[in-house]
Motif scaffolding. Structure first.
Motif, PDB file in Angstrom:
ATOM      1  N   GLU A  63       0.665  16.140  -8.010  1.00  0.00           N
ATOM      2  CA  GLU A  63      -0.145  17.080  -8.775  1.00  0.00           C
ATOM      3  C   GLU A  63      -1.606  16.694  -8.576  1.00  0.00           C
ATOM      4  OE1 GLU A  63       0.735  17.084 -12.935  1.00  0.00           O
ATOM      5  OE2 GLU A  63      -0.951  18.387 -13.410  1.00  0.00           O
ATOM      6  N   GLN A 121     -12.061  17.653  -8.838  1.00  0.00           N
ATOM      7  CA  GLN A 121     -11.856  16.599  -9.823  1.00  0.00           C
ATOM      8  C   GLN A 121     -11.037  15.500  -9.152  1.00  0.00           C
ATOM      9  OE1 GLN A 121      -9.611  17.993 -13.169  1.00  0.00           O
ATOM     10  NE2 GLN A 121     -10.020  16.174 -14.368  1.00  0.00           N
ATOM     11  N   HIS A 179       0.871  -1.186   0.000  1.00  0.00           N
ATOM     12  CA  HIS A 179       0.000   0.000   0.000  1.00  0.00           C
ATOM     13  C   HIS A 179       0.899   1.223   0.000  1.00  0.00           C
ATOM     14  CE1 HIS A 179      -3.158   2.634   2.154  1.00  0.00           C
ATOM     15  NE2 HIS A 179      -3.295   2.710   0.854  1.00  0.00           N
ATOM     16  N   LEU A 180       1.157   1.730  -1.184  1.00  0.00           N
ATOM     17  CA  LEU A 180       2.219   2.708  -1.353  1.00  0.00           C
ATOM     18  C   LEU A 180       1.796   4.108  -0.954  1.00  0.00           C
ATOM     19  CD1 LEU A 180       4.626   2.534  -4.261  1.00  0.00           C
ATOM     20  CD2 LEU A 180       3.712   4.727  -3.660  1.00  0.00           C
ATOM     21  N   ALA A 181       0.600   4.488  -1.313  1.00  0.00           N
ATOM     22  CA  ALA A 181       0.184   5.850  -0.988  1.00  0.00           C
ATOM     23  C   ALA A 181      -1.322   5.931  -0.951  1.00  0.00           C
ATOM     24  CB  ALA A 181       0.731   6.840  -2.005  1.00  0.00           C
ATOM     25  N   GLU A 182      -1.775   6.894  -0.177  1.00  0.00           N
ATOM     26  CA  GLU A 182      -3.205   7.144  -0.083  1.00  0.00           C
ATOM     27  C   GLU A 182      -3.393   8.646  -0.213  1.00  0.00           C
ATOM     28  OE1 GLU A 182      -4.978   5.570   3.456  1.00  0.00           O
ATOM     29  OE2 GLU A 182      -6.690   6.895   3.305  1.00  0.00           O
ATOM     30  N   PHE A 183      -4.273   9.047  -1.098  1.00  0.00           N
ATOM     31  CA  PHE A 183      -4.539  10.459  -1.322  1.00  0.00           C
ATOM     32  C   PHE A 183      -5.977  10.714  -0.904  1.00  0.00           C
ATOM     33  CE2 PHE A 183      -1.257   9.096  -4.193  1.00  0.00           C
ATOM     34  CZ  PHE A 183      -0.326  10.115  -4.160  1.00  0.00           C
ATOM     35  N   ARG A 184      -6.164  11.392   0.209  1.00  0.00           N
ATOM     36  CA  ARG A 184      -7.526  11.685   0.674  1.00  0.00           C
ATOM     37  C   ARG A 184      -7.934  13.034   0.123  1.00  0.00           C
ATOM     38  NH1 ARG A 184      -6.198  10.492   6.627  1.00  0.00           N
ATOM     39  NH2 ARG A 184      -5.585   8.318   6.462  1.00  0.00           N
ATOM     40  N   LEU A 185      -9.070  13.045  -0.533  1.00  0.00           N
ATOM     41  CA  LEU A 185      -9.530  14.266  -1.188  1.00  0.00           C
ATOM     42  C   LEU A 185     -10.837  14.737  -0.577  1.00  0.00           C
ATOM     43  CD1 LEU A 185      -8.897  13.088  -4.856  1.00  0.00           C
ATOM     44  CD2 LEU A 185      -7.336  14.348  -3.394  1.00  0.00           C
ATOM     45  N   THR A 186     -11.176  15.975  -0.874  1.00  0.00           N
ATOM     46  CA  THR A 186     -12.461  16.539  -0.464  1.00  0.00           C
ATOM     47  C   THR A 186     -13.129  17.086  -1.720  1.00  0.00           C
ATOM     48  OG1 THR A 186     -11.483  18.701  -0.092  1.00  0.00           O
ATOM     49  CG2 THR A 186     -11.548  17.225   1.793  1.00  0.00           C
ATOM     50  N   PHE A 240      -8.415  13.525  -9.331  1.00  0.00           N
ATOM     51  CA  PHE A 240      -7.227  13.392 -10.158  1.00  0.00           C
ATOM     52  C   PHE A 240      -5.990  13.558  -9.295  1.00  0.00           C
ATOM     53  CE2 PHE A 240      -3.972  16.185 -12.042  1.00  0.00           C
ATOM     54  CZ  PHE A 240      -3.402  15.295 -12.928  1.00  0.00           C
ATOM     55  N   VAL A 241      -5.041  12.648  -9.472  1.00  0.00           N
ATOM     56  CA  VAL A 241      -3.771  12.743  -8.758  1.00  0.00           C
ATOM     57  C   VAL A 241      -2.676  12.226  -9.669  1.00  0.00           C
ATOM     58  CG1 VAL A 241      -2.426  11.528  -7.025  1.00  0.00           C
ATOM     59  CG2 VAL A 241      -4.470  12.692  -6.332  1.00  0.00           C
ATOM     60  N   SER A 242      -1.557  12.913  -9.644  1.00  0.00           N
ATOM     61  CA  SER A 242      -0.424  12.467 -10.433  1.00  0.00           C
ATOM     62  C   SER A 242       0.808  12.530  -9.554  1.00  0.00           C
ATOM     63  CB  SER A 242      -0.280  13.384 -11.647  1.00  0.00           C
ATOM     64  OG  SER A 242       0.956  13.188 -12.252  1.00  0.00           O
ATOM     65  N   THR A 243       1.637  11.490  -9.595  1.00  0.00           N
ATOM     66  CA  THR A 243       2.841  11.488  -8.777  1.00  0.00           C
ATOM     67  C   THR A 243       3.880  10.573  -9.400  1.00  0.00           C
ATOM     68  OG1 THR A 243       3.663  11.234  -6.517  1.00  0.00           O
ATOM     69  CG2 THR A 243       2.023   9.665  -7.236  1.00  0.00           C
ATOM     70  N   VAL A 261     -11.502  19.825  -4.236  1.00  0.00           N
ATOM     71  CA  VAL A 261     -10.502  19.685  -5.292  1.00  0.00           C
ATOM     72  C   VAL A 261     -11.161  19.620  -6.676  1.00  0.00           C
ATOM     73  CG1 VAL A 261      -8.851  18.572  -3.765  1.00  0.00           C
ATOM     74  CG2 VAL A 261     -10.340  17.174  -5.179  1.00  0.00           C
ATOM     75  N   HIS A 281      -5.381  15.457   1.927  1.00  0.00           N
ATOM     76  CA  HIS A 281      -4.461  14.908   2.909  1.00  0.00           C
ATOM     77  C   HIS A 281      -3.866  13.640   2.311  1.00  0.00           C
ATOM     78  CE1 HIS A 281      -3.309  14.629   7.249  1.00  0.00           C
ATOM     79  NE2 HIS A 281      -2.889  13.480   6.769  1.00  0.00           N
TER      80      HIS A 281
END
Lengths: 156, 111
Positions: free
Chosen positions: B78, A115, A103-110, A117-120, A113, B64
């Motif tokens: 991004e 849209q 489980h490399l990463a978790e991006f919690r959004l509201t 969308f996440v880029s890394t 934002v 977060h």
């Protein structure tokens, strides 16, 4: 009449060769059925989502098919799910099957934002499926996976 | 290569109009060491990575992130943001050794 003629031998060996080739071709055809999730990944999924089923769809995962350098693998995850105040994408998870940390990463959004969308950029130890899993505010879980071939290992 | 740990940059578009969905990019210099490797003298390199990122727009947290050492060195992220008010956009990165790094930009609308 001899039981083992030259003609019979050729026929049988030809048939054997054909069958071996056919078997190899058949093994090549379905590279990996999408639904066979390794046990270690299933455990992580169980921890994250409990018994909620992971449905296919709504997630677009953009990764290179061949990553020259496993230390820097660009990952882009996008979803067409709405981001409104009462129905939104709560979290985007990135899982890499063959990494020490699955489980490399978790991006919690509201909803702010706008849209999902996440880029890394991530590290990959070796060739592995990369999974993008989206959790919505109402508890639904959507996921997709893509295979990334890594030529230089990258946990450094 | 020398690393200025904690030096961070946030990039937002130069022209923003009210209500635009903008792209926010943030990069912070950090080794993101996994703890699985040894240096050239054979000493283990201890794990040192960012595990928590908080993004605040004005007074509300809009995103977060929970990270592991699996993100690349100098982690970059991004994502999008609805620019509906003029307010500072603030990032707080925290690493597993107690390091806290902050950076912020102002979201301003063009006249």
């Amino acid at each position: 009449m001899p039981a083992f003629t030259r003609r019979a031998f050729l026929q049988w060996s030809g048939l054997a060769c054909f069958m071996l080739t056919a078997r190899r071709l058949l093994a090549l055809a379905p590279l990996r059925p999408r639904d066979d999730v390794p046990w270690k990944v299933q455990q992580v999924l169980q921890q994250l989502f409990g018994d909620r089923p992971m449905q296919p769809g709504h997630v677009q995962l953009d990764v290179p098919t061949v990553a020259a350098d496993g230390r820097v693998v660009p990952v882009m995850i996008e979803s067409d799910l709405p981001m409104t105040a009462n129905a939104y994408v709560k979290a985007i998870h990135v899982l890499v099957d063959n990494n020490p940390d699955i489980h490399l990463a978790e991006f919690r959004l509201t909803p702010e934002v706008g849209q999902a969308f996440v880029s890394t950029r991530i590290k990959m130890r070796m060739t592995s499926p990369v999974r993008a899993i989206i959790e919505t505010s109402d508890g639904a879980v959507w996921g997709t996976a893509a295979d990334v071939r890594v030529t230089i290992n990258g946990c450094g | 290569m020398r690393l200025d740990v904690g030096a961070a940059r946030i990039l937002v578009p130069t022209t923003i109009r009210r209500g635009d969905v903008i792209d926010v990019r943030a990069l912070i210099e950090h080794p993101m060491a996994t703890g699985l490797f040894r240096d050239s003298e054979g000493h283990p390199i201890p794990a040192h990575f960012i595990n928590d990122v908080s993004v605040t727009y004005g007074d509300r947290e809009v995103a977060h992130f929970v990270w592991t050492s699996g993100l690349s060195r100098d982690p970059f992220v991004e994502f999008s943001l609805v620019a509906d008010r003029e307010a500072p956009l603030k990032f707080v990165w925290k690493d597993n050794r107690g390091g806290v790094f902050t950076q912020q930009v102002d979201v301003k609308f063009v006249a």
